[in-house]
Write an enzyme that holds these catalytic residues in place. Structure first.
Site, mmCIF file in Angstrom:
data_model
loop_
_atom_site.group_PDB
_atom_site.id
_atom_site.type_symbol
_atom_site.label_atom_id
_atom_site.label_comp_id
_atom_site.label_asym_id
_atom_site.label_seq_id
_atom_site.Cartn_x
_atom_site.Cartn_y
_atom_site.Cartn_z
ATOM 1 N N LYS A 218 0.850 -1.201 0.000
ATOM 2 C CA LYS A 218 0.000 0.000 0.000
ATOM 3 C C LYS A 218 0.882 1.247 0.000
ATOM 4 C CE LYS A 218 -1.878 2.493 3.175
ATOM 5 N NZ LYS A 218 -1.574 3.783 2.514
ATOM 6 N N CYS B 149 14.011 8.838 8.115
ATOM 7 C CA CYS B 149 13.843 8.354 9.488
ATOM 8 C C CYS B 149 15.193 8.203 10.197
ATOM 9 C CB CYS B 149 13.102 7.029 9.480
ATOM 10 S SG CYS B 149 13.875 5.822 8.403
ATOM 11 N N GLY C 89 6.323 3.905 8.938
ATOM 12 C CA GLY C 89 5.643 5.192 8.994
ATOM 13 C C GLY C 89 5.875 5.835 10.345
ATOM 14 N N SER C 90 4.946 6.699 10.717
ATOM 15 C CA SER C 90 5.111 7.449 11.967
ATOM 16 C C SER C 90 4.882 6.548 13.181
ATOM 17 C CB SER C 90 4.119 8.605 11.989
ATOM 18 O OG SER C 90 2.812 8.090 11.920
ATOM 19 N N THR C 91 5.451 6.946 14.295
ATOM 20 C CA THR C 91 5.270 6.171 15.521
ATOM 21 C C THR C 91 3.803 6.160 15.929
ATOM 22 O OG1 THR C 91 7.538 6.499 16.214
ATOM 23 C CG2 THR C 91 5.948 6.071 17.964
ATOM 24 N N GLU D 122 8.582 -0.224 11.525
ATOM 25 C CA GLU D 122 9.750 0.658 11.351
ATOM 26 C C GLU D 122 9.227 2.082 11.471
ATOM 27 O OE1 GLU D 122 12.658 -0.398 11.252
ATOM 28 O OE2 GLU D 122 12.547 -2.439 10.482
ATOM 29 N N GLU E 157 10.494 14.266 16.359
ATOM 30 C CA GLU E 157 10.965 14.120 14.987
ATOM 31 C C GLU E 157 10.366 15.245 14.143
ATOM 32 O OE1 GLU E 157 9.363 10.869 12.558
ATOM 33 O OE2 GLU E 157 11.437 10.364 12.061
ATOM 34 N N ALA F 22 1.059 6.219 14.029
ATOM 35 C CA ALA F 22 0.310 5.234 13.230
ATOM 36 C C ALA F 22 0.789 3.816 13.562
ATOM 37 C CB ALA F 22 0.474 5.530 11.752
ATOM 38 N N GLY F 23 2.091 3.668 13.800
ATOM 39 C CA GLY F 23 2.648 2.354 14.118
ATOM 40 C C GLY F 23 2.039 1.754 15.385
HETATM 41 P P1 NAD Z 1 2.325 7.897 8.342
HETATM 42 O O1 NAD Z 1 2.434 7.090 9.563
HETATM 43 O O2 NAD Z 1 1.370 9.021 8.316
HETATM 44 O O3 NAD Z 1 1.918 6.979 7.117
HETATM 45 C C1 NAD Z 1 2.707 5.868 6.716
HETATM 46 C C2 NAD Z 1 1.852 4.915 5.923
HETATM 47 O O4 NAD Z 1 0.917 4.309 6.805
HETATM 48 C C3 NAD Z 1 1.017 5.556 4.828
HETATM 49 O O5 NAD Z 1 0.937 4.638 3.748
HETATM 50 C C4 NAD Z 1 -0.343 5.736 5.489
HETATM 51 O O6 NAD Z 1 -1.401 5.788 4.553
HETATM 52 C C5 NAD Z 1 -0.414 4.495 6.347
HETATM 53 N N1 NAD Z 1 -1.214 4.571 7.574
HETATM 54 C C6 NAD Z 1 -1.315 5.612 8.431
HETATM 55 N N2 NAD Z 1 -2.087 5.257 9.494
HETATM 56 C C7 NAD Z 1 -2.443 3.960 9.310
HETATM 57 C C8 NAD Z 1 -3.225 3.025 10.058
HETATM 58 N N3 NAD Z 1 -3.782 3.353 11.215
HETATM 59 N N4 NAD Z 1 -3.374 1.780 9.567
HETATM 60 C C9 NAD Z 1 -2.801 1.422 8.389
HETATM 61 N N5 NAD Z 1 -2.077 2.268 7.621
HETATM 62 C C10 NAD Z 1 -1.889 3.521 8.077
HETATM 63 O O7 NAD Z 1 3.805 8.375 8.011
HETATM 64 P P2 NAD Z 1 4.311 9.283 6.798
HETATM 65 O O8 NAD Z 1 4.034 10.704 7.143
HETATM 66 O O9 NAD Z 1 3.824 8.759 5.484
HETATM 67 O O10 NAD Z 1 5.882 8.980 6.844
HETATM 68 C C11 NAD Z 1 6.755 9.638 7.675
HETATM 69 C C12 NAD Z 1 7.074 8.796 8.901
HETATM 70 O O11 NAD Z 1 7.609 7.535 8.509
HETATM 71 C C13 NAD Z 1 8.137 9.426 9.772
HETATM 72 O O12 NAD Z 1 7.775 9.361 11.116
HETATM 73 C C14 NAD Z 1 9.364 8.573 9.499
HETATM 74 O O13 NAD Z 1 10.315 8.566 10.525
HETATM 75 C C15 NAD Z 1 8.766 7.241 9.275
HETATM 76 N N6 NAD Z 1 9.698 6.402 8.518
HETATM 77 C C16 NAD Z 1 10.329 5.383 9.183
HETATM 78 C C17 NAD Z 1 11.243 4.588 8.528
HETATM 79 C C18 NAD Z 1 11.942 3.463 9.255
HETATM 80 O O14 NAD Z 1 12.420 2.557 8.615
HETATM 81 N N7 NAD Z 1 12.006 3.468 10.566
HETATM 82 C C19 NAD Z 1 11.509 4.796 7.183
HETATM 83 C C20 NAD Z 1 10.861 5.828 6.520
HETATM 84 C C21 NAD Z 1 9.936 6.627 7.225
#
Ligand code: NAD
Length: 483
Positions: free
Chosen positions: A175, A283, A227-229, A249, A382, A231-232
């Protein structure tokens, strides 16, 4: 890339289940550059059905060498269109062209190649001496996997999920983020061209709600989320409730520790790309720079000169080092952090606003705060933009304590004239990947992931492959001899 009206589901280009669409907006021109369908729940259902069929099909039964061959074919297919991938990612999210080709594209093909290299020697089945007799310990595909990808390094992060899934024999549904669906279309075309067995990959661009639907889908066994902490945490909670396997991650706030014996002239230029790479939208970015008080002025001057000398502008211009941020809301968020830094008493040394002469595009000047206290918001949260903080320290132990005084633990580095002293520091910092005088903290053949709120589990290397496998023990009769 042109607009599209189909979705890639299980190896077929299909008409979407809804009429919802995503407008992709250039962060440089602020104009819509393409429109693609937004996947709906019906499309997820179809992708899961195709993946379940593929799980019972021939691909998971292939030998490790044969699966490695598919990974190499995919890598070759992407490499053949590398510039098109790089230009597309630069267009959709503003990554500077000077960085895109390596950071966005070849990094992704290297992930495929790394897993292809690992496959022939990975122990998918081994005979062990059990407590009562011989036991066969097998690693089997985890089942249907979902890979949820952020917008900052879309192809590379997609590959951190797709490559180990295909290496393991697990079908995967990717996705992409709504900000960056276009490179996913190119990826689907390459997968189609090489003729990967149907059902093994679906690519469904969509927003959070459809992401949540995927995570909770009954047919999905494994979720790999980047993604973000914030959402994670939600994804992890849903997976915990439903007992799905998951890897997270997440964010980072990594510290680069400059020791008092560092060669600043040589090492600050090596550190800076780690801090400002991909417009600071990384990240693993080293956004806290810890400077020994005995050489504080020298470190500040060297970092300030580097930040001041960073070229900002059109991301397609090869001389640009920092391009526009992905979206208007991200630009405003970063500017909000800069205001907070000033309000909390950090000293603004370089930048701090929108660059002069760039009225269009979501730009923020490369910005440096000095005299920062690690308790300040700009040192704890962050920012995900080109904003750095220099923090003074008095001893190596204090530097380690400051580095560890963070909710995050993704990356970090130490810069020194004595590698053994650097390794000593590295052992004490609570973080998943670390560099000693290293131009990159991320090695594509070794595990990558976070301590603390930076995530759970590891990607890359044998650990990354294991994350897409289940372990089965088959107890054999005591007198068993293989035929
Ligand atoms: P985000 O968490 O907003 O979204 C990431 C992805 O998750 C998107 O595809 C989004 O549509 C999806 N998503 C969001 N909430 C969800 C949920 N509840 N259930 C399922 N899917 C969901 O993050 P972003 O703004 O797209 O990316 C930036 C963040 O990603 C930063 O915090 C960055 O540090 C992190 N990041 C981490 C790594 C790593 O390997 N640790 C690598 C790249 C980015």
């Amino acid at each position: 890339m042109d607009s599209r009206d189909t979705l890639y589901v299980g190896g077929e280009w299909v008409t979407p289940s809804t009429t919802n669409t995503i407008d992709v907006i250039s962060p440089f021109t602020e104009e819509v550059i393409a429109t693609v369908p937004e996947a709906g729940e019906g499309d997820v259902d179809r992708a899961v059905e195709a993946a379940e069929a593929a799980l019972n099909g021939p691909y998971p039964q292939l030998s490790a060498d044969e699966r490695a061959e598919w990974l190499r074919k995919l890598s070759g297919g992407i490499q053949a269109r590398a510039q098109e991938f790089a230009d597309t990612i630069t267009a959709e999210m503003g990554s500077p062209a000077s960085w895109s080709i390596m950071g966005q594209v070849f990094s992704a093909t290297m992930v495929l190649d790394s897993f292809a290299d690992l496959l022939p020697t990975f122990a998918f089945e081994e005979r062990r001496a059990g407590a009562f007799g011989p036991v066969l310990v097998r690693k089997e595909p985890v089942g249907v996997a979902v890979g949820i990808v952020p917008w900052n390094v879309p192809l590379f992060v997609g590959m951190l999920k797709l490559a180990p899934a295909l290496a393991a024999g697990s079908p995967i549904i990717l996705k992409p983020s709504p900000e960056t669906p276009l490179d996913g279309y190119l990826l689907a075309e390459v997968i189609d061209e090489i003729g990967l067995p149907k059902g093994m990959v679906s690519i469904l661009p969509a927003g959070r709600e459809v992401g949540e639907y995927m995570v909770r889908h009954r047919g999905v066994s494994k979720v790999s989320f980047t993604g973000s902490t914030a959402a994670g945490r939600k994804v992890g909670a849903a997976c915990g409730e439903l007992l799905k396997r998951f890897t997270l991650e997440l964010g980072g706030k990594s510290a680069a520790i400059v020791l008092d014996d560092a060669d600043l002239a040589a090492q600050i230029p090596m550190l800076m790309p780690n801090s400002l790479m991909n417009n600071g939208e990384a990240c693993v970015a080293q956004t806290r720079i810890l400077a020994p008080r005995s050489r504080y002025g020298e470190v500040v001057d060297a970092v300030a000169a580097a930040v001041e000398g960073t070229t900002v502008g059109d991301p397609t211009d090869p001389s640009t080092a920092v391009g526009p941020l992905v979206a208007e809301r991200q630009r405003d968020r970063v500017l909000g952090y800069i205001e907070k830094g000033k309000a909390e008493g950090a000293k603004l040394a370089v930048g701090g606003g929108r660059p002069a002469g760039l009225d269009k595009g979501w730009f923020v000047e490369p910005t440096l705060f000095v005299d920062v206290d690690n308790k300040m918001t700009i040192a704890q949260e962050e920012i995900f933009g080109p904003v750095l903080a220099v923090i003074p320290y008095d001893s190596d132990d204090e530097a380690v304590a400051i580095a560890n005084d963070s909710d995050y633990g993704l990356s970090g580095s130490v810069w020194t004239g004595d590698v053994e002293r650097g390794i000593d520091v590295a052992r004490k910092v609570r973080t998943g990947t670390y560099g000693v005088n290293a131009f990159s903290t991320l090695d594509l053949k070794t595990p990558f992931g976070g301590f603390k709120s930076s995530g759970m589990g590891r990607e890359l290397g044998p650990e990354g492959l294991s994350a897409f496998l289940e372990t089965k023990s088959i107890v054999l009769p005591g007198d068993y001899q293989p035929s």
